[in-house]
Design an enzyme around this catalytic site. Structure first.
Site, PDB file in Angstrom:
ATOM      1  N   ASN A   7       0.866  -1.184   0.000  1.00 48.45           N
ATOM      2  CA  ASN A   7       0.000   0.000   0.000  1.00 48.45           C
ATOM      3  C   ASN A   7       0.905   1.237   0.000  1.00 48.45           C
ATOM      4  O   ASN A   7       1.515   1.572   1.014  1.00 48.45           O
ATOM      5  CB  ASN A   7      -0.887  -0.046   1.254  1.00 48.45           C
ATOM      6  CG  ASN A   7      -1.858   1.119   1.315  1.00 48.45           C
ATOM      7  OD1 ASN A   7      -1.835   2.017   0.471  1.00 48.45           O
ATOM      8  ND2 ASN A   7      -2.711   1.114   2.325  1.00 48.45           N
ATOM      9  N   ARG A  91      -2.684  -2.106  -3.401  1.00 39.26           N
ATOM     10  CA  ARG A  91      -3.862  -1.258  -3.210  1.00 39.26           C
ATOM     11  C   ARG A  91      -3.755  -0.087  -4.196  1.00 39.26           C
ATOM     12  O   ARG A  91      -2.768   0.636  -4.208  1.00 39.26           O
ATOM     13  CB  ARG A  91      -3.900  -0.719  -1.790  1.00 39.26           C
ATOM     14  CG  ARG A  91      -5.081   0.184  -1.600  1.00 39.26           C
ATOM     15  CD  ARG A  91      -5.017   0.932  -0.317  1.00 39.26           C
ATOM     16  NE  ARG A  91      -6.199   1.788  -0.233  1.00 39.26           N
ATOM     17  CZ  ARG A  91      -6.266   2.880   0.496  1.00 39.26           C
ATOM     18  NH1 ARG A  91      -5.230   3.265   1.204  1.00 39.26           N
ATOM     19  NH2 ARG A  91      -7.352   3.602   0.515  1.00 39.26           N
ATOM     20  N   HIS A 180     -12.766   3.317  -0.108  1.00 39.14           N
ATOM     21  CA  HIS A 180     -12.806   2.328   0.983  1.00 39.14           C
ATOM     22  C   HIS A 180     -13.571   1.065   0.553  1.00 39.14           C
ATOM     23  O   HIS A 180     -14.088   0.334   1.406  1.00 39.14           O
ATOM     24  CB  HIS A 180     -13.508   2.883   2.251  1.00 39.14           C
ATOM     25  CG  HIS A 180     -12.777   3.994   2.939  1.00 39.14           C
ATOM     26  ND1 HIS A 180     -13.438   5.091   3.460  1.00 39.14           N
ATOM     27  CD2 HIS A 180     -11.476   4.183   3.202  1.00 39.14           C
ATOM     28  CE1 HIS A 180     -12.563   5.905   4.010  1.00 39.14           C
ATOM     29  NE2 HIS A 180     -11.360   5.389   3.874  1.00 39.14           N
ATOM     30  N   ARG A 241     -10.975  16.299   6.994  1.00 38.94           N
ATOM     31  CA  ARG A 241     -11.745  16.655   5.784  1.00 38.94           C
ATOM     32  C   ARG A 241     -13.166  17.059   6.161  1.00 38.94           C
ATOM     33  O   ARG A 241     -13.766  16.460   7.063  1.00 38.94           O
ATOM     34  CB  ARG A 241     -11.801  15.472   4.818  1.00 38.94           C
ATOM     35  CG  ARG A 241     -10.490  15.213   4.130  1.00 38.94           C
ATOM     36  CD  ARG A 241     -10.572  13.979   3.256  1.00 38.94           C
ATOM     37  NE  ARG A 241      -9.482  13.076   3.573  1.00 38.94           N
ATOM     38  CZ  ARG A 241      -9.497  11.762   3.370  1.00 38.94           C
ATOM     39  NH1 ARG A 241     -10.559  11.194   2.847  1.00 38.94           N
ATOM     40  NH2 ARG A 241      -8.468  11.031   3.682  1.00 38.94           N
ATOM     41  N   GLU A 365      -8.478  -4.687   5.617  1.00 39.75           N
ATOM     42  CA  GLU A 365      -8.293  -4.303   4.219  1.00 39.75           C
ATOM     43  C   GLU A 365      -7.132  -5.053   3.557  1.00 39.75           C
ATOM     44  O   GLU A 365      -7.251  -5.516   2.429  1.00 39.75           O
ATOM     45  CB  GLU A 365      -8.053  -2.795   4.127  1.00 39.75           C
ATOM     46  CG  GLU A 365      -9.328  -1.991   4.297  1.00 39.75           C
ATOM     47  CD  GLU A 365      -9.071  -0.489   4.373  1.00 39.75           C
ATOM     48  OE1 GLU A 365      -8.569  -0.029   5.412  1.00 39.75           O
ATOM     49  OE2 GLU A 365      -9.369   0.205   3.397  1.00 39.75           O
TER      50      GLU A 365
END
Ligand code: ADP
Length: 381
Positions: A7, A91, A180, A241, A365
């Site tokens: 990743n 990823r 996601h 965010r 994940e």
């Protein structure tokens, strides 16, 4: 079969080595500050304490090289040679409209990921750097791309179309993509197992609440709506965010504060959310501590964060015309029992009506990326 999961961020590479059939990870770690003054490498062998050291890593290629050397090293290693690795799962954040599943990487896939870098300028270029490095260093190993956007490609067009001039969709691909996806897919499948019902018969709302936060409406095993949009900025209140705001605020602040595009982008992505409202931290733990001491802005940030989640649950229940489970996952979702308790209390009318449950399910994940890679490699054999 041993699978390496990679990743890549702009200045970091996270990795995890899995023995997939045994359902265990052998080693994991991160190289950080790649290309900066003093990169560091943290490496952990399963069931042992992590070891951190300073390293030389001018770019993603040299960082990848040192990761592979570390994995086969006599002392820090967990395998004897790279021949033991069967494949690599990467990823990749943005797969545009082209990828609705994970794929074996070839030149054509690389060209597409490069094309979608326009939609994810912060995320796709480092993923490409990681892919190129591993292709060189592990040249005979199959490499698989697992996209954050893929699971949401089942969204119907009324959910993904923005009410902007349609030519921007045709010209630039401006639409909702969602992110996601790997996590939403994993926890929804797990929820079906917990409920002992087939995923194809369930209405599930998944809430991935980490530093980045997003929700998805999953109807009969397929994503039919999600809160993130063209980019991961839309939707829920996140660590830094803003999530949903009136788009007119952007022009208003640019004018009043004399901000340029880069500055407003920075403010919305890095200085808003929990950090922006609380003016304390983007970290849920620190906000909870400040709220406990009576800090009003910390309390307000928690209220806004929670309210947005509750609002989306109502919306997604309407979208699916019912509900079987709400799933909470990722750092915030997994470690804040108050969230589950409060949702159960506030939404009791919905939960009772549909006999629905609130579940906390840890996300995996990297494990999902390893499994997707495994499935593709198995089919090749
Ligand atoms: P990332 O998106 O970077 O993977 P994580 O899934 O690790 O993020 O989630 C990070 C968030 O989870 C932070 O806001 C952090 O405060 C929160 N978190 C982690 N552990 C706890 C805990 N024990 N209690 C409350 N919040 C926690």
């Amino acid at each position: 079969m041993i699978i390496l999961v990679i990743n890549c961020g702009s200045s970091s590479i996270k990795y995890k080595l899995y023995a997939v059939e045994k359902d265990i990870f052998l080693a994991e770690g991160t190289v950080e500050k790649i290309g900066e003054k003093q990169p560091t490498h943290s490496h952990k062998i399963n069931a042992k304490e992590p070891v951190k050291r300073k390293v030389e890593a001018a770019d993603h290629h040299s960082a990848m090289e040192l990761i592979i050397n570390c994995l086969i090293d006599k002392e820090s290693g967990v395998i004897k040679s790279i021949d033991e690795i069967s494949g690599v799962g990467h990823r990749v954040v943005h797969g545009g409209e082209e990828f609705s599943t994970s794929v074996l990487i070839d030149e054509k896939v690389i060209a597409s990921i490069t094309k979608f870098a326009k939609l994810a300028p912060l995320h796709n270029p480092p993923a490409l750097a990681g892919i190129k490095a591993t292709r060189k260093l592990l040249s005979n190993k199959p490499q698989v791309a697992v996209f954050d956007t893929a699971f949401h490609q089942t969204m119907p067009r009324d959910a993904y179309t923005y009410a902007l001039p349609y030519r921007f969709y045709k010209k630039y691909g401006v639409r909702r993509y969602g992110f996601h996806g790997t996590s939403h897919k994993y926890v929804a499948a797990k929820a079906a197992k917990v409920l002992s019902k087939p995923a194809e018969s369930l209405k599930i709302i998944t809430c991935h609440l980490g530093n980045g936060c997003s929700m998805a409406a999953i109807l009969n095993g397929r994503s039919v709506d999600t809160s993130m949009g063209l980019t991961p900025l839309e939707g829920l209140v996140m660590g830094t965010r803003c999530g949903d705001i009136d788009p007119a605020i952007v022009m208003f602040l640019m004018e009043r504060e004399g901000l340029d595009c880069q500055q407003i982008d920075d403010m919305l992505n890095k200085k808003s959310g929990l950090l922006g409202i609380s003016e304390i931290s983007n970290d849920m733990r620190e906000i909870l501590a400040a709220a406990k001491e009576g800090n009003e802005q910390a309390k307000l940030s928690l209220e806004v964060f929670y309210y947005r989640i509750k609002k989306y649950i109502g919306a997604y229940t309407a979208v699916m015309n019912g509900l079987d489970a709400i799933v909470l996952t990722a750092g915030i979702g997994e470690n804040n029992p108050w969230l589950k308790e409060r949702l159960e209390k506030d939404l009791s009318y919905i939960l009772n009506k549909f006999n629905a449950k609130v579940l906390v399910i840890p996300t995996k994940e990297e494990w999902m990326i390893a499994m997707e890679t495994y499935d593709i490699i198995k089919k090749m054999r």
